[in-house]
Design a protein around this motif. Structure first.
Motif, PDB file in Angstrom:
ATOM      1  N   MET A 252       0.918  -1.237   0.160  1.00 28.66           N
ATOM      2  CA  MET A 252      -0.487   0.262  -0.113  1.00 28.66           C
ATOM      3  C   MET A 252       0.968   0.969   0.177  1.00 28.66           C
ATOM      4  N   TYR A 253       1.902   1.269   0.782  1.00 30.86           N
ATOM      5  CA  TYR A 253       2.704   2.204   1.143  1.00 30.86           C
ATOM      6  C   TYR A 253       3.702   2.681  -0.398  1.00 30.86           C
TER       7      TYR A 253
ATOM      8  N   GLU B  72      -2.942   5.524   4.133  1.00 31.88           N
ATOM      9  CA  GLU B  72      -3.220   5.377   5.450  1.00 31.88           C
ATOM     10  C   GLU B  72      -4.479   4.794   5.767  1.00 31.88           C
ATOM     11  N   SER B  73      -3.996   3.555   6.548  1.00 30.50           N
ATOM     12  CA  SER B  73      -4.558   2.363   6.658  1.00 30.50           C
ATOM     13  C   SER B  73      -4.770   2.466   8.216  1.00 30.50           C
ATOM     14  N   THR B  74      -5.807   2.260   9.224  1.00 30.32           N
ATOM     15  CA  THR B  74      -6.184   1.867  10.359  1.00 30.32           C
ATOM     16  C   THR B  74      -5.094   0.864  10.368  1.00 30.32           C
TER      17      THR B  74
ATOM     18  N   MET C 190       3.473   3.142  10.912  1.00 30.92           N
ATOM     19  CA  MET C 190       3.679   4.157   9.833  1.00 30.92           C
ATOM     20  C   MET C 190       4.649   2.985   8.873  1.00 30.92           C
ATOM     21  N   PRO C 191       5.822   3.993   8.006  1.00 25.50           N
ATOM     22  CA  PRO C 191       6.029   3.210   6.849  1.00 25.50           C
ATOM     23  C   PRO C 191       7.508   2.701   6.992  1.00 25.50           C
ATOM     24  N   SER C 192       8.131   3.304   8.383  1.00 27.57           N
ATOM     25  CA  SER C 192       9.145   3.434   8.280  1.00 27.57           C
ATOM     26  C   SER C 192       9.543   2.226   9.994  1.00 27.57           C
ATOM     27  N   VAL C 193       8.394   2.301   9.829  1.00 29.37           N
ATOM     28  CA  VAL C 193       8.760   0.857  11.283  1.00 29.37           C
ATOM     29  C   VAL C 193       7.333  -1.159  10.156  1.00 29.37           C
ATOM     30  N   VAL C 194       7.290  -0.312   9.160  1.00 28.06           N
ATOM     31  CA  VAL C 194       7.224  -1.483   7.822  1.00 28.06           C
ATOM     32  C   VAL C 194       8.100  -1.873   8.002  1.00 28.06           C
ATOM     33  N   ARG C 195       9.128  -1.167   7.109  1.00 18.94           N
ATOM     34  CA  ARG C 195      10.622  -1.309   6.560  1.00 18.94           C
ATOM     35  C   ARG C 195      10.959  -1.634   7.668  1.00 18.94           C
ATOM     36  N   ARG C 196      11.325  -1.577   9.093  1.00 20.23           N
ATOM     37  CA  ARG C 196      12.314  -1.809   9.454  1.00 20.23           C
ATOM     38  C   ARG C 196      12.476  -3.610  10.414  1.00 20.23           C
TER      39      ARG C 196
END
Length: 77
Positions: free
Chosen positions: A47-48, A56-58, A62-68
């Motif tokens: 999605m990002y 945005e999705s509930t 945030m994107p940085s958390v997903v990537r990390r």
């Protein structure tokens, strides 16, 4: 009426619900839910990627958390 910015607030909701169900069943062994977490974060990353990190999705952090998380948890072959 709410406005839909760049993506649906319900993006990745099914994956989030699946993860929550797994965690509820495995209260003392959350590591059993790693594949559910991976599917959720891969959905969020898609999605990002599609929205230049503006989606945005509930269901998604945030994107940085997903990537990390994805970087720190490579898929084992």
């Amino acid at each position: 009426m709410s406005t839909n910015k760049n993506s649906s607030d319900s993006a990745c909701q099914a994956e989030a619900c699946s993860l929550q169900t797994c965690l509820s069943k495995n209260t003392y062994s959350p590591e059993k839910c790693d594949q559910h977490m991976r599917r959720l974060y891969q959905c969020c990353q898609s999605m990002y990627d599609a929205t230049d990190d503006k989606g945005e999705s509930t269901a998604c952090p945030m994107p940085s958390v997903v990537r990390r998380w994805l970087k720190n948890h490579p898929e084992s072959k």
